[in-house]
Each structure stands twice: as C-alpha cells, then as structure tokens.
Design an enzyme around this catalytic site. Structure first.
Site: not given
Ligand code: GRF
Length: 207
Positions: A11, A92, A109, A180
């Site tokens: 997280g 997914l 990603h 990120e």
C-alpha cells in the site's frame, strides 16, 4: 471527486494518495473505500489507521468471474466512487466494472509501458527483466484501464536512470519513491480537474 482505491499489497501507493490529500497537494479528492484482493494486504492497515472504510474481495471466494465482477461492481458503485484507482492491485477487473467505469479507471505499472508489462509482469518482475535486458532507464506508468493487461491509454510516465550497481530491489524502491508516488497523485488530480481527453486509445492532458 470520490475515489475507490484497489490494493493487493503493502500500500505505498495508497499511502502516497492519503498523504497527498492530507498535505493539500491533491485537492477535491476523497477516498470513499479501499478494496483489497486479499485479507493480508498491509494496505488495509494503512486504510484503518486513516479511518477509511475498507473491504476484502478475493477472486477465489467466487465460483465464477461473473460473480466476482458483480461483487466488485457492487462494492465500487455503493461507495459512490466516480474514479477507480488500481494502486498495486494485482487482479484483472471484470468486464462489468471496466464497462461501467470506462475511461474512469487508473492503474500504476512499475515500468515504462509498452516495455516490461503484460500478464505476469508485476511486483519485482519488471525490475528483474529491466536489469536482465540491460536497459539504462526505467520508471513507472499511469494508464487508463481497459479489458487487457497494461494496454489502456497512457496518461503519465516518469523515468529514472538504471544505476550500474542496481539490484531489482534497489531499482524497485527508487521507482516507487521517485516515480509511482509522484505520478499517481498527479494523474488523480488531472482526472478530478477533468483535464483528461481520450481519443483513439490516446490520452491527452488539456488545460
Ligand atoms: C508497486 O511497484 C506497484 O506498481 C506494483 O506493486 C508494487 C507495490 O505497490 N504493482 P504498493 O506498495 O502495494 O502500492
């Protein structure tokens, strides 16, 4: 903008969103729910520590993909979320969620799409592949989500140099911190400010 954050692991991306809201860098955004794909995700602790509602929806708990898809759709819509953020989420999403939230689902990603992405390319693996191929730059990508792994319109990317003495772990850590945790809150802000235009599978940020 009300958002739902989907998680599977530690997280750190969720924490970056929480911290950005707290320090005022991310405005007009509220996290309505955190949904984890497994009950051991430390991200759930981060949500609890911050008083954010959370629940666990595991693919294995449902006999069919349809039932799992329905459950995920129910949880997201009942939270009132207008945007779905996959923050280190490894499952997914089903067609019902992808259709209902078309062009309103973001994924982070840990590589520069279209390199080192696709099915099975998650966690430490992209970084191992980067070092194995000997590329000199890597980074992270935020993209809109469609029904295929890592194939939706690219919204934001940020690169770092791959250093001669990098290991997969040191590269992962630097990309999480310098890429990120920077571009994911920025991408959410662009969506909240309605600054994203999508045409022919291409995303543009407009003023
Ligand atoms: C991150 O590198 C993310 O891009 C990948 O898994 C890693 C862990 O993310 N999918 P987090 O700490 O759970 O946000």
């Amino acid at each position: 903008m009300k958002i739902a954050v989907l998680v599977s692991g530690g997280g750190t991306n969720l924490q970056a969103i929480i911290d950005s809201i707290d320090n005022g860098h991310l405005t007009n955004v509220s996290i309505e729910v955190v949904i984890a794909s497994n009950a051991n995700a430390f991200a759930l602790e981060r949500a609890k520590n911050h008083g954010i509602a959370s629940l666990v929806i595991t693919r294995k708990a449902y006999e069919t993909m349809e039932a799992y898809d329905e459950a995920m759709l129910g949880a997201i819509t009942s939270s009132g979320a207008e945007l779905v953020v996959m923050a280190g989420f490894l499952s997914l999403l089903g067609p019902k969620v992808v259709q209902k939230y078309a062009n309103r689902i973001l994924n982070i990603h840990p590589a520069l799409i279209p390199s080192f992405c696709g099915k099975g390319m998650y966690g430490i693996r992209p970084h191992e592949a980067v070092l194995a191929r000997g590329v000199k730059v890597s980074g992270a990508t935020v993209h809109l989500v469609n029904e295929f792994y890592d194939e939706g319109p690219i919204l934001l990317q940020k690169a770092v140099d791959v250093l001669p003495n990098d290991t997969p772990e040191t590269l992962q850590k630097r990309i999480m911190k310098e890429c990120e945790q920077v571009i994911l809150p920025q991408a959410i802000q662009c969506m909240a400010d309605n600054k994203v235009v999508i045409e022919n599978n291409l995303a543009k940020i407009v003023d």
